[in-house]
Design an enzyme around this catalytic site. Sequence first.
Site, PDB file in Angstrom:
ATOM      1  CE  LYS A 225      -4.409  -1.894   1.271  1.00 39.33           C
ATOM      2  NZ  LYS A 225      -5.416  -2.186   2.273  1.00 39.33           N
ATOM      3  NE  ARG A 265      -7.761  -8.370   0.465  1.00 41.21           N
ATOM      4  CZ  ARG A 265      -7.353  -7.582  -0.527  1.00 41.21           C
ATOM      5  NH1 ARG A 265      -6.341  -6.754  -0.337  1.00 41.21           N
ATOM      6  NH2 ARG A 265      -7.950  -7.608  -1.697  1.00 41.21           N
TER       7      ARG A 265
HETATM    8  N1  PMM Z   1      -7.566  -3.774   1.013  1.00 39.25           N
HETATM    9  C1  PMM Z   1      -7.925  -3.791  -0.281  1.00 39.25           C
HETATM   10  C2  PMM Z   1      -8.986  -4.615  -0.707  1.00 39.25           C
HETATM   11  N2  PMM Z   1      -9.625  -5.421   0.166  1.00 39.25           N
HETATM   12  N3  PMM Z   1      -9.913  -6.220   2.342  1.00 39.25           N
HETATM   13  C3  PMM Z   1      -9.594  -6.193   3.641  1.00 39.25           C
HETATM   14  N4  PMM Z   1     -10.259  -6.978   4.507  1.00 39.25           N
HETATM   15  N5  PMM Z   1      -8.599  -5.407   4.115  1.00 39.25           N
HETATM   16  C4  PMM Z   1      -7.891  -4.586   3.296  1.00 39.25           C
HETATM   17  O1  PMM Z   1      -7.006  -3.871   3.803  1.00 39.25           O
HETATM   18  C5  PMM Z   1      -8.220  -4.568   1.909  1.00 39.25           C
HETATM   19  C6  PMM Z   1      -9.267  -5.421   1.474  1.00 39.25           C
HETATM   20  C7  PMM Z   1      -7.225  -2.925  -1.264  1.00 39.25           C
HETATM   21  O2  PMM Z   1      -6.015  -3.491  -1.627  1.00 39.25           O
HETATM   22  P1  PMM Z   1      -5.794  -4.243  -3.039  1.00 39.25           P
HETATM   23  O3  PMM Z   1      -6.194  -3.274  -4.107  1.00 39.25           O
HETATM   24  O4  PMM Z   1      -4.365  -4.590  -3.053  1.00 39.25           O
HETATM   25  O5  PMM Z   1      -6.648  -5.472  -3.092  1.00 39.25           O
END
Ligand code: PMM
Length: 422
Positions: A225, A265
């Site tokens: 991020k 994640r």
């Molecule tokens: N971040 C993203 C998408 N989904 N879900 C949870 N539970 N926690 C997060 O921090 C989160 C998420 C955005 O990140 P990405 O674009 O790399 O998927």
Amino acid sequence: MSSPVPEPELRGFPPLGRCRVMGIVNVTPDSFSDGGRFYDTDKAIARGLTLAAEGADLVDVGGESTRPGAQRIDVAEELRRVRPVVRALAADGVAVSIDTMRAEVAAAAVDAGAVLVNDVSGGQADPGLPAFVAEAGVPYVLMHWRGHSADMQKRAEYADVVADVRRELLAQFEAVLARGVAADQVVLDPGIGFAKLPHHDWELLAQLDVFTALGRPVLVGASKKKFLGRLLEAPDGTPREPDGRRTATDAVTALAAAAGVWGVRVHDGEANLDAVRVATRWRQAAASRPAHPGGDRIALRGLRVFGRHGVFERERLDGQPFVVDVVLDVDTAPAARADDLTLTVDYGGLADRLAAVVAGEPVNLVETVAERLAEVCLATAGVRAVTVTVHKPQAPVRHEFGDVAVTIVRSAGAGEVTHIHE
Ligand code: PMM
């Protein structure tokens, strides 16, 4: 480094003894980190299988980008993107979670084999989603959220980010419980990067213990991020590109896992799993370190006293035995040199004072009894630190069990040790 505590129970996920790795598959043309790479169905499926082969415990499939500024897509398009990927991965034995804010998509994904619903809106974007989760009984990731991605960064204002996120997350948690979701279905997520500035993300990560203390499993999504891009920026202030944030992500994974989170994640499997392995071993070693390294100890164990502590009326009326162990950190050398009892802790007198606490004023919690016993020990001349364990062998537990015990470690603050010679 916090010592391991028993993992909070999550329905359908038996304790694993380590932090889980949730691998990310974004079936989107526009996610910030892998924008477009896995937009094609076959590529997304192949990516999910690779993550699982690398050891990911779960593969999180999402069809809608939530990067700051992202616009929403319609439900039909979201379904078109995720359904075949979830179905193919689940059919191949992969544990799949569905990253969606919509009940309709969650229901289709669960029908296609998903075992967990990951809702970045934490129940706020679609009231039907918590209702579906309650009815289906699936585990549910509830993330801290202040509004849709299009303008969420305008909402990145906090008086005290950790206290504010904790309070708002608990309010979201209570709201889904009111809609019928059971507490043992819920994983909490502080929402790194969602309506947060980089310094907010760092503060949240540095105080993950505030979230693990809520008694539910905690998931952290920090992978690649922006706050890492900012940390690793070039001398001219250009943020490091997402692909160059891998090693920093692994480091965050290790630290979050060492702080006791339930899951991370992440975009890559193998390196994050290695980081989790390091953290797990680190936590094991920390748990077995002696409470009083290097010092002299006096132990008084198995002090059995009748008391009336407990939250149930029967416990107050009937009472039950409590068993106390204390280990004191004391310098015994002066007493040994002079062979003089007055220069050390008189364990007979200490036992009397501890017994008086256990037999005395009833309180609800064994923790409170332990705290009071620690205070008695630290008020005893020469005691620098103490480990107190209070056992409640006849605690009201509806199963055959060996023992219930609370152990606390307390030390006198600097300058607070009462000297024996004074
Ligand atoms: N971040 C993203 C998408 N989904 N879900 C949870 N539970 N926690 C997060 O921090 C989160 C998420 C955005 O990140 P990405 O674009 O790399 O998927």
